[in-house]
Design an enzyme around this catalytic site. Structure first.
Site, mmCIF file in Angstrom:
data_model
loop_
_atom_site.group_PDB
_atom_site.id
_atom_site.type_symbol
_atom_site.label_atom_id
_atom_site.label_comp_id
_atom_site.label_asym_id
_atom_site.label_seq_id
_atom_site.Cartn_x
_atom_site.Cartn_y
_atom_site.Cartn_z
ATOM 1 N N THR A 154 6.680 4.165 -2.510
ATOM 2 C CA THR A 154 6.227 4.409 -1.214
ATOM 3 C C THR A 154 7.039 3.058 -0.247
ATOM 4 O O THR A 154 8.088 3.376 0.156
ATOM 5 C CB THR A 154 4.676 4.205 -1.130
ATOM 6 O OG1 THR A 154 3.978 2.983 -1.886
ATOM 7 C CG2 THR A 154 3.943 5.485 -1.641
ATOM 8 N N LYS A 180 4.975 1.515 -9.879
ATOM 9 C CA LYS A 180 5.149 1.508 -8.374
ATOM 10 C C LYS A 180 4.042 0.849 -7.953
ATOM 11 O O LYS A 180 3.012 0.720 -8.303
ATOM 12 C CB LYS A 180 5.376 2.986 -7.734
ATOM 13 C CG LYS A 180 4.173 3.893 -7.824
ATOM 14 C CD LYS A 180 2.987 3.316 -6.726
ATOM 15 C CE LYS A 180 3.861 3.207 -5.317
ATOM 16 N NZ LYS A 180 2.710 2.745 -4.198
ATOM 17 N N THR A 191 -2.173 -0.683 -4.909
ATOM 18 C CA THR A 191 -1.798 0.773 -4.909
ATOM 19 C C THR A 191 -0.693 0.768 -6.031
ATOM 20 O O THR A 191 0.526 0.380 -5.859
ATOM 21 C CB THR A 191 -1.303 1.374 -3.590
ATOM 22 O OG1 THR A 191 -2.235 1.486 -2.664
ATOM 23 C CG2 THR A 191 -0.773 2.955 -3.931
ATOM 24 N N GLU A 278 5.190 -6.507 -0.981
ATOM 25 C CA GLU A 278 5.724 -6.664 0.681
ATOM 26 C C GLU A 278 5.916 -7.714 1.371
ATOM 27 O O GLU A 278 5.123 -8.558 1.617
ATOM 28 C CB GLU A 278 4.644 -5.621 1.339
ATOM 29 C CG GLU A 278 4.464 -4.167 0.947
ATOM 30 C CD GLU A 278 3.356 -3.554 1.287
ATOM 31 O OE1 GLU A 278 3.352 -2.188 1.362
ATOM 32 O OE2 GLU A 278 2.348 -4.063 1.980
ATOM 33 N N ASN A 402 2.729 -3.786 7.051
ATOM 34 C CA ASN A 402 1.621 -3.039 7.038
ATOM 35 C C ASN A 402 0.859 -2.665 8.487
ATOM 36 O O ASN A 402 0.261 -1.698 8.892
ATOM 37 C CB ASN A 402 0.443 -4.076 6.377
ATOM 38 C CG ASN A 402 0.632 -3.940 4.897
ATOM 39 O OD1 ASN A 402 0.127 -2.872 4.471
ATOM 40 N ND2 ASN A 402 1.387 -4.973 4.287
ATOM 41 N N SER A 407 3.177 4.062 11.595
ATOM 42 C CA SER A 407 3.997 4.347 12.755
ATOM 43 C C SER A 407 5.359 5.035 12.467
ATOM 44 O O SER A 407 5.998 5.062 11.383
ATOM 45 C CB SER A 407 3.972 3.484 13.826
ATOM 46 O OG SER A 407 4.674 2.271 12.938
#
Length: 407
Positions: A154, A180, A191, A278, A402, A407
């Site tokens: 993702t 992942k 996740t 991230e 995040n 968007s």
């Protein structure tokens, strides 16, 4: 940008009894694979662990029900939509996907386990997934691990894949796995999805015990942001293709070498998630020694690893070691003698007996903090227990990723 060695291994061993495919179903992303199917041989043993989040996703609920009734033959994963927070309709859609795959493959519905990852709270386009199943089944092959690892991504910036060959007393085993995850990572099982397969012949009950134990050392010892996802799942498959001699107890001579090799693979896959956290710019190992129990060491390690103040200090390369001490202090260790606590950043002692180390200099601290990989070693000096947690820093990009996710 992922931190450190995140390269896909040059050799990815196919596992006899496992076939994979990756297909573009258009669940959320355009022009990329987002549907992954794994076919498991009939006689294989499979173990599963799932999220402890009470608001677990619909596919997790269906997976648990199916796994309790039958040995899995197919795993089906979609990315881009978590199918979580979707109520009864979400569960129905997960069941529909399993039923469609089962009908096409000629197996019982309960032998299909569903997995989803992506945005929470949006209806799942199960019709698109079902429409992609024919192509997914037609393209199953044993050497599709890299395509599958890319298909389950993702916000991941890299495919997370590892593979190794293990020689035990003349027997040769292979282990290959993929994972992942990049954000919403604080497994009690984040996740996070993990799929590992071996051609070793391991009894199903023992395999489940092994997975539970190894998971505690790996996926349950990482954190990016402290959030436990609704969709975490990890699967370990033993196809038995390498040997007719079944490993059915810890006393079997091949058990410990295989356990250690599997643990190495799981830890590598877990660390890859943190290295690709991230917005991460640093990979941090938080090692706590000298505890009375492993649990208190774990509590201290997670307190430090979760601390936004600690994580932002590392992003800034600022040796603000007082933030580490503060996190140790609120970790909940009973009767902690703070005047016995030592703290190191790599080889540099920054805190001795609860205060600044006499040998410490700001220059030494800055030198260590400029490194992309750093070990925080905390010695509680109250016992022999030890535990380790892996984390990353917290950067501006984490907030941007995040904030922009939907968007």
């Amino acid at each position: 940008m992922a931190v450190g060695n995140v390269a896909v291994p040059e050799t990815i061993y196919p596992i006899e009894g496992i076939k994979l495919s990756a297909t573009a179903a258009g669940v959320r992303y355009k022009d990329r694979d987002d549907l992954v199917v794994i076919e498991i041989a009939t006689d294989a043993a499979t173990a599963v662990v799932t999220t402890k989040n009470a608001f677990c996703a619909a596919p997790v609920r269906v997976l648990r029900e199916h796994f309790a009734k039958a040995s899995p033959r197919y795993l089906v994963t979609n990315t881009g939509n978590a199918n979580a927070g979707t109520g009864a309709d979400g569960k129905r859609r997960a069941i529909d996907i399993c039923a469609a795959l089962a009908a096409k493959a000629g197996v019982n519905n309960n032998t299909v386990l569903p997995f989803s990852t992506g945005v929470i709270g949006e209806p799942l386009n199960s019709e698109a997934i079902i429409a992609g199943l024919d192509n997914a089944l037609a393209n199953l092959a044993p050497d599709n691990w890299l395509a599958a690892a890319n298909g389950i991504r993702t916000t991941d910036t890299i495919p997370k894949l590892t593979s190794k060959k293990v020689n035990v007393a003349g027997s040769h085993y292979h282990i290959t796995g993929m994972s992942k995850g990049s954000g919403m990572i604080r497994p009690n099982m984040a996740t996070m999805l993990g799929y590992v397969a071996t051609d070793a012949n391991i009894a199903a009950d023992l395999l489940q015990e092994m997975l539970s134990a190894i998971n505690e050392q790996s996926f349950n010892r990482i954190t990016v942001d402290g959030d436990t996802s609704t969709n975490d799942c990890c699967v370990l498959i033993a196809t038995g293709a390498a040997s007719s001699d079944i490993i059915d107890s810890p006393e079997h001579p091949h058990y410990q070498p295989l356990f250690d090799a599997l643990a190495e693979v799981f830890i590598r896959l877990a660390q890859l998630i943190v290295r690709d956290g991230e917005g991460a710019t640093k990979f941090m190992t938080v090692k706590v020694t000298g505890g009375k129990t492993t649990q208190e060491c774990c509590d201290v390690a997670y307190a430090v690893a979760h601390s936004p103040l600690v994580k932002t200090a590392f992003f800034a390369s600022d040796a603000n070691w007082g933030r580490i001490l503060a996190a140790v202090g609120y970790a909940g260790v009973e009767d902690l003698d703070t005047e016995q606590v030592d703290v190191y950043l790599d080889e540099v002692m920054i805190c001795q007996n609860g205060g600044v180390a006499p040998t410490y200099t700001e220059e030494a601290g800055k030198t260590v903090m400029s490194r992309p990989e750093i070990t925080i070693h905390i010695d509680l000096a109250r016992g022999e227990a030890i535990d380790t947690v892996y984390t990353c820093d917290l950067s501006y990009d984490y907030v941007k990723i995040n904030a922009d996710y939907r968007s």
